[in-house]
Design an enzyme around this catalytic site. Structure first.
Site, PDB file in Angstrom:
ATOM      1  N   HIS A 100       0.840  -1.209   0.000  1.00  0.00           N
ATOM      2  CA  HIS A 100       0.000   0.000   0.000  1.00  0.00           C
ATOM      3  C   HIS A 100       0.876   1.261   0.000  1.00  0.00           C
ATOM      4  O   HIS A 100       0.681   2.159  -0.827  1.00  0.00           O
ATOM      5  CB  HIS A 100      -0.915  -0.026   1.228  1.00  0.00           C
ATOM      6  CG  HIS A 100      -1.858   1.140   1.338  1.00  0.00           C
ATOM      7  ND1 HIS A 100      -3.170   1.069   0.947  1.00  0.00           N
ATOM      8  CD2 HIS A 100      -1.672   2.400   1.788  1.00  0.00           C
ATOM      9  CE1 HIS A 100      -3.749   2.256   1.140  1.00  0.00           C
ATOM     10  NE2 HIS A 100      -2.860   3.074   1.663  1.00  0.00           N
ATOM     11  N   GLU A 101       1.831   1.294   0.901  1.00  0.00           N
ATOM     12  CA  GLU A 101       2.674   2.502   0.996  1.00  0.00           C
ATOM     13  C   GLU A 101       3.571   2.646  -0.231  1.00  0.00           C
ATOM     14  O   GLU A 101       3.883   3.760  -0.644  1.00  0.00           O
ATOM     15  CB  GLU A 101       3.489   2.493   2.290  1.00  0.00           C
ATOM     16  CG  GLU A 101       2.654   2.487   3.580  1.00  0.00           C
ATOM     17  CD  GLU A 101       1.574   3.562   3.639  1.00  0.00           C
ATOM     18  OE1 GLU A 101       1.737   4.620   2.988  1.00  0.00           O
ATOM     19  OE2 GLU A 101       0.547   3.338   4.316  1.00  0.00           O
ATOM     20  N   GLU A 137      -4.780   7.697  -3.071  1.00  0.00           N
ATOM     21  CA  GLU A 137      -5.280   6.427  -2.549  1.00  0.00           C
ATOM     22  C   GLU A 137      -5.592   5.453  -3.697  1.00  0.00           C
ATOM     23  O   GLU A 137      -5.543   4.241  -3.499  1.00  0.00           O
ATOM     24  CB  GLU A 137      -6.509   6.696  -1.669  1.00  0.00           C
ATOM     25  CG  GLU A 137      -6.916   5.550  -0.772  1.00  0.00           C
ATOM     26  CD  GLU A 137      -5.948   5.256   0.387  1.00  0.00           C
ATOM     27  OE1 GLU A 137      -4.984   6.026   0.588  1.00  0.00           O
ATOM     28  OE2 GLU A 137      -6.150   4.237   1.070  1.00  0.00           O
ATOM     29  N   HIS A 139       1.600   4.605  -2.735  1.00  0.00           N
ATOM     30  CA  HIS A 139       1.697   6.059  -2.491  1.00  0.00           C
ATOM     31  C   HIS A 139       3.066   6.586  -2.937  1.00  0.00           C
ATOM     32  O   HIS A 139       3.173   7.633  -3.580  1.00  0.00           O
ATOM     33  CB  HIS A 139       1.517   6.365  -1.000  1.00  0.00           C
ATOM     34  CG  HIS A 139       0.095   6.280  -0.521  1.00  0.00           C
ATOM     35  ND1 HIS A 139      -0.904   7.073  -1.040  1.00  0.00           N
ATOM     36  CD2 HIS A 139      -0.489   5.521   0.446  1.00  0.00           C
ATOM     37  CE1 HIS A 139      -2.048   6.791  -0.404  1.00  0.00           C
ATOM     38  NE2 HIS A 139      -1.821   5.852   0.494  1.00  0.00           N
TER      39      HIS A 139
HETATM   40 ZN    ZN Z   1      -3.283   5.156   1.840  1.00  0.00          ZN
END
Ligand code: ZN
Length: 492
Positions: free
Chosen positions: A257-258, A287, A261
């Site tokens: 997830h990171e 996101e 980003h």
């Molecule tokens: Zn996030």
């Protein structure tokens, strides 16, 4: 002054401000990762001093004059000016109000943490009431006669309104509720992961996952934090993860997830670095990148097949017999109270509830004294269970205590955009699953870099998604993806 000189001066000032913002952000990164505990108070003072410098720069009257005089040399320059003017909107909030919000929300965070630990809603409500009153004032100042909630949303998702979000969520909710009911009514019960997974091996695999998803280690690093986050832009974009020996998925999927980003920030055209368009354009688009990496790619059948092999190699047998079973385990749907632990079927229902409640709070149709009852009633209606304690209900998220009103809907907007991007990606890359099955994400992440990430803030949020997918974004691709995936796993 010549109008082009004014533009050059605006850009020079913006560049220095952006550099200082990166420094301030790195203080925050340090606080969450390596800062000695005894430094907390001093760090507060250091960060407040940085904020003071930044506020003075953003509200510098000279900048206002330059922005007035400046003429953009081209379309990208026009967008630079547009965003630089938007950054100045902080000026509309009187300094006294801005300072009071900063003071109250920094105290409120600690009060919230204590109240959550003690399950003490009554002890927290007076503080929350103060925060809400201040944010209503801020919303009113920014809205200038318009809707205060819309004005707050605009900070995170420019040009999106509460009414548009409500319409989108209204279209999503019945299909999500129905999917949830069918999944929970199914006879199939994918096994949960059990056992212990060594921290060292988890971290090594997390690093390999970050590499596979295209994280550039020469311009980043991975550290451990209580709540994983990514931080920075351009040539210094750092990620964090967490490790629990009983729950390696938490480490792996937080990392992916990171990385999503971080890939967005690392992927922006280097010419835009330290300019107004040199970072992700909105929280929703940000996101979308973290979610498509984590879910549509990272939790796909093809990729989990590869991950299953990696885990078997590194951890030995762990009680899951096949890649098929592993796919179901990774995507197991489990009702629960906590938003951050929610699976893909439940997650957006949590967000919709936060959105309706916070919008009512900002518009004044819900008062803080009625908030807990409103939360618990809605939770029962949407999730079919009674909230058993405040830390599983109204006290679970930090957002409202730190004044983040208008932020929650960007999480679901990101999921919706991820659904759109995933559909377009699959149409462009028929061989995607073959790549994912080998743990090869280069083509998928290259597509996202080309279509979304490299543009940074060049286009408005909806526009960058519309350009990437060749049409207006909507909720249908996300819902279709979820229904097909969970029908397969649960035999619906
Ligand atoms: Zn996030």
């Amino acid at each position: 002054m010549m109008r082009n000189d004014a533009f050059a001066e605006v850009m020079a000032m913006a560049r220095q401000t952006a550099a200082l913002e990166q420094v301030a952000g790195r203080l925050g990164w340090d606080q969450e990762t390596t800062m000695p505990r005894g430094a907390a108070e001093q760090r507060g003072e250091e960060m407040a001093a940085m904020e003071g410098v930044l506020h003075a720069r953003r509200t510098d009257p000279r900048l206002a004059d330059l922005l007035e005089a400046a003429a953009a040399p081209d379309a990208a320059g026009a967008r630079q000016l547009r965003l630089a003017r938007a950054h100045r909107r902080a000026c509309k909030v009187p300094a006294a109000l801005a300072q009071e919000i900063a003071r109250v929300t920094s105290l409120a965070q600690g009060i919230w943490a204590e109240a959550r630990a003690a399950e003490d809603v009554v002890g927290f409500l007076p503080t929350l009431a103060e925060v809400i009153a201040l944010k209503r004032q801020e919303g009113a100042v920014l809205a200038q006669g318009g809707d205060p909630y819309d004005a707050l949303v605009d900070d995170y998702e420019p040009a999106m309104t509460g009414a548009e979000i409500a319409a989108m969520f209204g279209a999503m909710r019945p299909r999500l509720v129905s999917l949830r009911e069918r999944v929970l009514g199914s006879d199939r019960r994918p096994a949960a992961l059990s056992g212990s997974f060594s921290a060292d091996s988890q971290l090594r695999l997390a690093r390999d996952l970050a590499t596979a998803f295209g994280y550039d280690w020469t311009r980043g690093r991975l550290d451990i934090a209580v709540h994983p986050f990514s931080s920075g832009s351009a040539n210094d974009v750092r990620i964090t993860t967490r490790i629990a020996e009983a729950d390696p998925f938490n480490c792996f999927y937080s990392t992916i997830h990171e990385v999503g980003h971080a890939a967005y920030e690392q992927g922006i055209d280097p010419d835009y670095a330290l300019t107004p368009i040199g970072q992700g354009v909105s929280m929703g688009v940000h996101e979308s990148q973290s979610r498509i990496y984590e879910n549509q790619l990272g939790r796909s059948r093809a990729f989990t097949g590869w991950l299953f092999g990696q885990m078997r190699e590194r951890f030995g047998e762990f009680g899951i017999g096949s890649a098929d079973e592993f796919f179901a385990t990774v995507n197991r749907v489990q009702p629960g109270f906590i938003r951050t632990e929610a699976d893909e079927v439940h997650y957006n229902l949590h967000i919709m509830m936060r959105f309706d409640l916070e919008r009512a709070l900002m518009q004044g149709s819900l008062e803080v004294g009625d908030l807990e009852a409103a939360w618990n009633d809605r939770f029962k209606a949407d999730f079919g269970v009674t909230v058993d304690r405040p830390s599983n209900g109204i006290l679970q998220d930090v957002h409202w205590s730190v004044g983040l009103f208008g932020y929650f809907p960007t999480y679901s907007l990101g999921n919706l955009y991820a659904g759109c991007l995933h559909q377009a990606l699959r149409a462009d890359q028929p061989g995607l699953d073959d790549d994912l099955a080998r743990g090869d994400l280069a083509a998928a992440t290259g597509w996202l870099r080309e279509k979304v990430q490299r543009h940074g803030g060049l286009y408005a949020p909806r526009e960058v998604i519309a350009r990437a997918i060749g049409g207006a974004p909507g909720e249908a691709p996300l819902l279709g993806y979820l229904e097909a995936k969970f029908a397969e796993i649960y035999g619906l």
